[in-house]
Design a protein around this motif. Structure first.
Motif: not given
Length: 203
Positions: A101, A161, A163
């Motif tokens: 990401g 994660s 994000k």
């Protein structure tokens, strides 16, 4: 003879009138100019912007970048060992996900890869880390290793994660500290490091 004179006179008038250029009104001239302007072809810029398609960042790309990084002096210095040292055990953590990401806000994917080092000095202890990679012109470049705890650590950090530039995960009790509690943590990539932020926003 009389009719011939009249005929030739009329013929001369007709020829002169037919050869006389037609005058345009101001309105007609303007209309013609406008149409000409609208139908003209615009010249293309001399140096059009080129859109370069960057390579896809996937698990394979991250593994290759990690392999290359693990052979560098910087990697060895970050982890405090000689890269030529014969370490037993693995330096890859297959139980944790590789995270992909945007970390630095440039709209391209970066990566964080979990790994562990085992068998330091012939012992059974291990220490765990995250290798942080920043995408520069389509190439994942190793930045540093984030210490996420080890066999004897009080807590261990597990990222889940990436994000909107925020890395989220959990801080959990170490193996030898079962009385501890798990809590959510959030990090951002700042000053070439992952920095802890509050769960409600950036400091």
């Amino acid at each position: 003879m009389y009719f011939n004179k009249i005929y030739f006179s009329l013929l001369a008038i007709a020829v002169i009138t037919g050869c006389k250029p037609e005058k345009k009104t101001v309105s007609e001239a303007k209309t013609h100019d406008t149409i000409h302007t609208n139908t003209s072809i615009e010249k293309e810029p001399d140096n059009p912007t080129k859109h370069t398609k960057l390579p896809v960042v996937d698990t394979t790309a991250v593994l290759l970048a990690f392999k290359k990084a693990s052979e560098t002096k910087k990697f060895g210095k970050d982890l405090s060992f000689d890269i030529k040292e014969d370490l037993s055990g693995s330096i890859f953590d297959s139980e944790r996900p590789i995270l992909i990401g945007d970390l630095n806000g440039d709209q391209v994917d970066d990566a964080i890869m979990p790994f562990s080092i085992e068998g330091r000095d012939g012992g059974n202890n291990w220490d765990a880390h995250y290798a942080v990679f920043i995408n520069k012109d389509g190439q994942l470049q190793y930045q540093y290793s984030f210490d996420r705890g080890g066999d004897l650590a009080e807590t261990q950090t597990f990222f889940k994660s990436i994000k909107d530039g925020v890395v989220k995960g959990l801080e959990e009790p170490g193996f030898h500290f079962p009385e501890g509690e798990s809590k959510p943590v959030s990090y951002v990539y700042k000053n070439n490091k992952l920095e802890l932020i509050s769960t409600s926003g950036v400091k």
